[in-house]
Design a protein around this motif. Structure first.
Motif, PDB file in Angstrom:
ATOM      1  N   GLU A  20       0.828  -1.214   0.000  1.00 38.10           N
ATOM      2  CA  GLU A  20       0.000   0.000   0.000  1.00 38.10           C
ATOM      3  C   GLU A  20       0.861   1.262   0.000  1.00 38.10           C
ATOM      4  O   GLU A  20       0.493   2.271  -0.601  1.00 38.10           O
ATOM      5  N   ALA A  21       2.021   1.218   0.640  1.00 35.21           N
ATOM      6  CA  ALA A  21       2.921   2.367   0.666  1.00 35.21           C
ATOM      7  C   ALA A  21       3.468   2.695  -0.727  1.00 35.21           C
ATOM      8  O   ALA A  21       3.877   3.818  -0.988  1.00 35.21           O
ATOM      9  N   VAL A  22       3.450   1.725  -1.624  1.00 36.93           N
ATOM     10  CA  VAL A  22       3.882   1.946  -3.003  1.00 36.93           C
ATOM     11  C   VAL A  22       2.688   2.269  -3.904  1.00 36.93           C
ATOM     12  O   VAL A  22       2.754   3.179  -4.729  1.00 36.93           O
ATOM     13  N   ALA A  23       1.592   1.575  -3.752  1.00 38.41           N
ATOM     14  CA  ALA A  23       0.431   1.723  -4.639  1.00 38.41           C
ATOM     15  C   ALA A  23      -0.345   3.018  -4.416  1.00 38.41           C
ATOM     16  O   ALA A  23      -0.905   3.586  -5.365  1.00 38.41           O
ATOM     17  N   VAL A  60       3.627   7.286 -16.101  1.00 43.88           N
ATOM     18  CA  VAL A  60       4.048   5.930 -15.772  1.00 43.88           C
ATOM     19  C   VAL A  60       2.869   5.022 -16.111  1.00 43.88           C
ATOM     20  O   VAL A  60       1.790   5.170 -15.534  1.00 43.88           O
ATOM     21  N   GLU A  61       3.060   4.119 -17.055  1.00 41.78           N
ATOM     22  CA  GLU A  61       1.997   3.182 -17.443  1.00 41.78           C
ATOM     23  C   GLU A  61       1.995   1.999 -16.485  1.00 41.78           C
ATOM     24  O   GLU A  61       3.035   1.380 -16.263  1.00 41.78           O
ATOM     25  N   VAL A  62       0.816   1.694 -15.944  1.00 45.92           N
ATOM     26  CA  VAL A  62       0.689   0.572 -15.019  1.00 45.92           C
ATOM     27  C   VAL A  62       0.192  -0.629 -15.820  1.00 45.92           C
ATOM     28  O   VAL A  62      -0.966  -0.691 -16.231  1.00 45.92           O
ATOM     29  N   VAL A  63       1.078  -1.565 -16.064  1.00 44.11           N
ATOM     30  CA  VAL A  63       0.788  -2.726 -16.906  1.00 44.11           C
ATOM     31  C   VAL A  63      -0.003  -3.778 -16.144  1.00 44.11           C
ATOM     32  O   VAL A  63      -0.983  -4.332 -16.651  1.00 44.11           O
ATOM     33  N   GLU A  64       0.427  -4.063 -14.916  1.00 40.35           N
ATOM     34  CA  GLU A  64      -0.216  -5.123 -14.133  1.00 40.35           C
ATOM     35  C   GLU A  64      -0.040  -4.861 -12.649  1.00 40.35           C
ATOM     36  O   GLU A  64       1.042  -4.467 -12.210  1.00 40.35           O
ATOM     37  N   ILE A  71       3.732  -5.381  -8.957  1.00 33.44           N
ATOM     38  CA  ILE A  71       3.382  -4.190  -9.733  1.00 33.44           C
ATOM     39  C   ILE A  71       4.336  -4.154 -10.930  1.00 33.44           C
ATOM     40  O   ILE A  71       5.554  -4.233 -10.746  1.00 33.44           O
ATOM     41  N   VAL A  72       3.782  -4.035 -12.136  1.00 30.06           N
ATOM     42  CA  VAL A  72       4.591  -3.928 -13.346  1.00 30.06           C
ATOM     43  C   VAL A  72       4.285  -2.588 -14.003  1.00 30.06           C
ATOM     44  O   VAL A  72       3.116  -2.265 -14.255  1.00 30.06           O
ATOM     45  N   LEU A  73       5.345  -1.809 -14.253  1.00 33.67           N
ATOM     46  CA  LEU A  73       5.225  -0.467 -14.819  1.00 33.67           C
ATOM     47  C   LEU A  73       6.047  -0.365 -16.093  1.00 33.67           C
ATOM     48  O   LEU A  73       7.039  -1.077 -16.261  1.00 33.67           O
ATOM     49  N   LYS A  74       5.662   0.566 -16.956  1.00 30.25           N
ATOM     50  CA  LYS A  74       6.486   0.940 -18.107  1.00 30.25           C
ATOM     51  C   LYS A  74       6.616   2.448 -18.085  1.00 30.25           C
ATOM     52  O   LYS A  74       5.658   3.153 -17.780  1.00 30.25           O
ATOM     53  N   THR A  98      10.769  -1.576 -18.637  1.00 31.06           N
ATOM     54  CA  THR A  98       9.784  -2.233 -17.777  1.00 31.06           C
ATOM     55  C   THR A  98      10.355  -2.386 -16.376  1.00 31.06           C
ATOM     56  O   THR A  98      11.477  -2.857 -16.198  1.00 31.06           O
ATOM     57  N   VAL A  99       9.561  -1.965 -15.396  1.00 33.14           N
ATOM     58  CA  VAL A  99       9.914  -2.076 -13.983  1.00 33.14           C
ATOM     59  C   VAL A  99       8.964  -3.093 -13.355  1.00 33.14           C
ATOM     60  O   VAL A  99       7.744  -2.958 -13.476  1.00 33.14           O
ATOM     61  N   THR A 100       9.516  -4.094 -12.701  1.00 34.47           N
ATOM     62  CA  THR A 100       8.706  -5.098 -12.014  1.00 34.47           C
ATOM     63  C   THR A 100       9.065  -5.090 -10.537  1.00 34.47           C
ATOM     64  O   THR A 100      10.225  -5.290 -10.175  1.00 34.47           O
ATOM     65  N   MET A 101       8.059  -4.830  -9.709  1.00 32.20           N
ATOM     66  CA  MET A 101       8.224  -4.855  -8.257  1.00 32.20           C
ATOM     67  C   MET A 101       7.483  -6.074  -7.719  1.00 32.20           C
ATOM     68  O   MET A 101       6.324  -6.288  -8.067  1.00 32.20           O
ATOM     69  N   THR A 102       8.148  -6.849  -6.884  1.00 29.80           N
ATOM     70  CA  THR A 102       7.476  -7.978  -6.237  1.00 29.80           C
ATOM     71  C   THR A 102       7.548  -7.794  -4.728  1.00 29.80           C
ATOM     72  O   THR A 102       8.517  -7.237  -4.192  1.00 29.80           O
TER      73      THR A 102
END
Length: 160
Positions: A20-23, A60-64, A71-74, A98-102
């Motif tokens: 939640e601190a990221v989203a 920042v495009e939110v892909v997924e 969270i996957v961003l472009k 592409t940035v992928t945060m897990t």
């Protein structure tokens, strides 16, 4: 050569709180986006982030988004020196990375956050830019940790 990197940190809070601190843009603006964030990170949206060291909000495009997991961003790639270097020759490129945060909940109640970025072209400018982004994401994890665990904004007045 495949230009990509991975940074990671363990945050002493439950996965739901860290995610939640990221989203949440209001929370992200407290410790990372020094110029503010607009829009919640949700699949299919485009949000804006603004940084004092790279003025001007950018998309920042939110892909997924998989709640509490990923969270996957472009976003637009740059090629050149890191953005926060005065007089740098950093310039926008005509492609995206592409940035992928897990987010992984650990048995001890902490959360492992991993951030990967990939997709740069194979040239010196892109390599330089990837180093700058790697520095930025590592700093984001440090700022997240100190803010969520201790309420301190590590980046306050760092660039302005």
């Amino acid at each position: 050569m495949d230009l990509k990197f991975r940074v990671a940190a363990r945050i002493a809070k439950p996965v739901e709180e860290v995610f939640e601190a990221v989203a949440d843009p209001a929370k992200l603006s407290e410790y990372f986006t020094t110029g503010g964030a607009q829009g919640r990170l949700e699949t299919g949206t485009t949000v804006t982030w603004d940084f004092h060291d790279y003025p001007g909000a950018f998309p920042v495009e939110v892909v997924e988004v998989v709640e509490n997991e990923k969270i996957v961003l472009k976003w637009e790639a740059s090629e050149g020196e890191p953005h926060n270097v005065e007089g740098s020759d950093s310039k926008a490129a005509d492609y995206m990375t592409t940035v992928t945060m897990t987010f992984t909940g650990l048995d001890d109640g902490r959360t492992l956050v991993e951030i990967k970025e990939e997709g740069w072209r194979e040239n010196q400018g892109a390599l330089d830019a990837s180093y700058g982004n790697c520095q930025g994401w590592a700093q984001m994890l440090c700022a997240l940790k100190i803010w969520i665990e201790h309420g301190i904004n590590l980046r306050a007045d760092m660039y302005k």
